[in-house]
Design an enzyme around this catalytic site. Sequence first.
Site, mmCIF file in Angstrom:
data_model
loop_
_atom_site.group_PDB
_atom_site.id
_atom_site.type_symbol
_atom_site.label_atom_id
_atom_site.label_comp_id
_atom_site.label_asym_id
_atom_site.label_seq_id
_atom_site.Cartn_x
_atom_site.Cartn_y
_atom_site.Cartn_z
ATOM 1 N N HIS A 112 0.810 -1.223 0.000
ATOM 2 C CA HIS A 112 0.000 0.000 0.000
ATOM 3 C C HIS A 112 0.838 1.266 0.000
ATOM 4 C CE1 HIS A 112 -3.699 -2.396 1.690
ATOM 5 N NE2 HIS A 112 -3.416 -2.680 0.438
ATOM 6 N N CYS A 171 6.400 19.507 -6.519
ATOM 7 C CA CYS A 171 7.511 18.721 -7.042
ATOM 8 C C CYS A 171 8.729 19.612 -7.300
ATOM 9 C CB CYS A 171 7.060 18.057 -8.350
ATOM 10 S SG CYS A 171 8.341 17.073 -9.140
ATOM 11 N N GLY A 186 -2.213 -9.460 12.429
ATOM 12 C CA GLY A 186 -2.738 -8.122 12.721
ATOM 13 C C GLY A 186 -3.464 -7.447 11.581
ATOM 14 N N THR A 187 -4.240 -8.218 10.831
ATOM 15 C CA THR A 187 -5.070 -7.601 9.794
ATOM 16 C C THR A 187 -6.491 -8.126 9.898
ATOM 17 O OG1 THR A 187 -5.417 -7.265 7.420
ATOM 18 C CG2 THR A 187 -4.282 -9.289 8.056
HETATM 19 N N1 APR Z 1 -1.778 -7.806 17.941
HETATM 20 C C1 APR Z 1 -2.394 -8.498 16.943
HETATM 21 N N2 APR Z 1 -3.453 -8.027 16.264
HETATM 22 C C2 APR Z 1 -3.937 -6.830 16.608
HETATM 23 C C3 APR Z 1 -3.369 -6.043 17.648
HETATM 24 C C4 APR Z 1 -2.240 -6.583 18.341
HETATM 25 N N3 APR Z 1 -1.629 -5.934 19.339
HETATM 26 N N4 APR Z 1 -4.080 -4.890 17.752
HETATM 27 C C5 APR Z 1 -5.044 -4.956 16.825
HETATM 28 N N5 APR Z 1 -4.975 -6.113 16.138
HETATM 29 C C6 APR Z 1 -5.807 -6.559 14.994
HETATM 30 C C7 APR Z 1 -7.261 -6.190 15.074
HETATM 31 O O1 APR Z 1 -8.003 -7.170 15.794
HETATM 32 C C8 APR Z 1 -7.666 -6.147 13.595
HETATM 33 O O2 APR Z 1 -8.086 -7.425 13.129
HETATM 34 O O3 APR Z 1 -5.329 -5.887 13.851
HETATM 35 C C9 APR Z 1 -6.354 -5.782 12.894
HETATM 36 C C10 APR Z 1 -6.340 -4.370 12.317
HETATM 37 O O4 APR Z 1 -7.302 -4.311 11.293
HETATM 38 P P1 APR Z 1 -7.554 -2.972 10.442
HETATM 39 O O5 APR Z 1 -7.664 -1.805 11.346
HETATM 40 O O6 APR Z 1 -8.685 -3.253 9.526
HETATM 41 O O7 APR Z 1 -6.174 -2.788 9.609
HETATM 42 P P2 APR Z 1 -5.683 -3.554 8.316
HETATM 43 O O8 APR Z 1 -6.224 -4.934 8.251
HETATM 44 O O9 APR Z 1 -4.213 -3.391 8.272
HETATM 45 O O10 APR Z 1 -6.325 -2.686 7.152
HETATM 46 C C11 APR Z 1 -6.022 -3.037 5.822
HETATM 47 O O11 APR Z 1 -7.196 -1.149 4.900
HETATM 48 O O12 APR Z 1 -7.592 0.907 5.760
HETATM 49 C C12 APR Z 1 -6.975 0.239 4.710
HETATM 50 O O13 APR Z 1 -5.079 0.587 3.372
HETATM 51 C C13 APR Z 1 -5.492 0.492 4.719
HETATM 52 O O14 APR Z 1 -3.653 -1.064 4.822
HETATM 53 C C14 APR Z 1 -4.936 -0.764 5.349
HETATM 54 C C15 APR Z 1 -5.943 -1.819 4.923
#
Ligand code: APR
Length: 253
Positions: free
Chosen positions: A130, A158, A198-199
């Site tokens: 990203h 730029c 963590g996603t």
């Molecule tokens: N350890 C493990 N997991 C964790 C922790 C932690 N300490 N804290 C939070 N989480 C988990 C949450 O439970 C959640 O499932 O991390 C995840 C974060 O999810 P999102 O906030 O949706 O982030 P992400 O999945 O990275 O988003 C994906 O979406 O907003 C767009 O482009 C942006 O790259 C991003 C993409």
Amino acid sequence: MHHPIEHDDPLEEPLDRAANYLRDAQTLAVLTGAGISAESGIPTFRASDGLWENHPIEEVATPEGFERDPRLVWRFYNARRASVAQAQPNPGHRALVALEQRYQDGFTLITQNVDGLHTLAGNRSVLELHGSLRRTRCTVCGDIADRGLEPLDELPHCPKCSGLLRPDIVWFHEMLPQDVWLSAVEAVYRCQVFFVIGTSAVVCPAAGLVPLARRNGARVVEFNLTRTEASRYCDVGLYGPAGEMLPKLLSRL
Ligand code: APR
């Protein structure tokens, strides 16, 4: 009289299974999201106090939003740059550096994060799906430049062609950089073990890497606080802070 059996820590079994997968493997691919940086003090997106709570996605993270109000978008990204400038890698990031040392060329780290903390921690094979908060891209000549995390002008231009600069971030409604994406797919095809860390696994196409790994026969391990959209594709789930779970797992190898 019935005595309930004293159960050991319920994490023991999944940790052992994940450690066995790692011991048997020569290749590991990892997909990270905002959760790995949460313990570094960087807010995630979809939590109730998350970034998307205060900032409508359409306004600050789409090309249309940028066209409408580039100043607002740059205020948002300058604030994110400032917050990342304060942040340090945490034990979760560091565990992934140790895993790269173990698997060497068999290791690929695919991240949705734009904070650069994996590289700062010392990972070398990092694919930023990203983009990066550190980089700008010219809307006119396309020049991409690393500007570190120093604050930028409210409306930066730029140095080469004086066109308006934008963050080199992949926004909603935009394509991923194709070379980076193809390298990620290749790493997923190659891996025997796949970690998803963590996603929330709701944003495509990144989230599609999890079923792809699974279909391709990799052992899939999830690290998260809770179950997610990815959980159904996982062989093992390690539910707890990634900054604690990853070091725990490493200590078993
Ligand atoms: N350890 C493990 N997991 C964790 C922790 C932690 N300490 N804290 C939070 N989480 C988990 C949450 O439970 C959640 O499932 O991390 C995840 C974060 O999810 P999102 O906030 O949706 O982030 P992400 O999945 O990275 O988003 C994906 O979406 O907003 C767009 O482009 C942006 O790259 C991003 C993409």
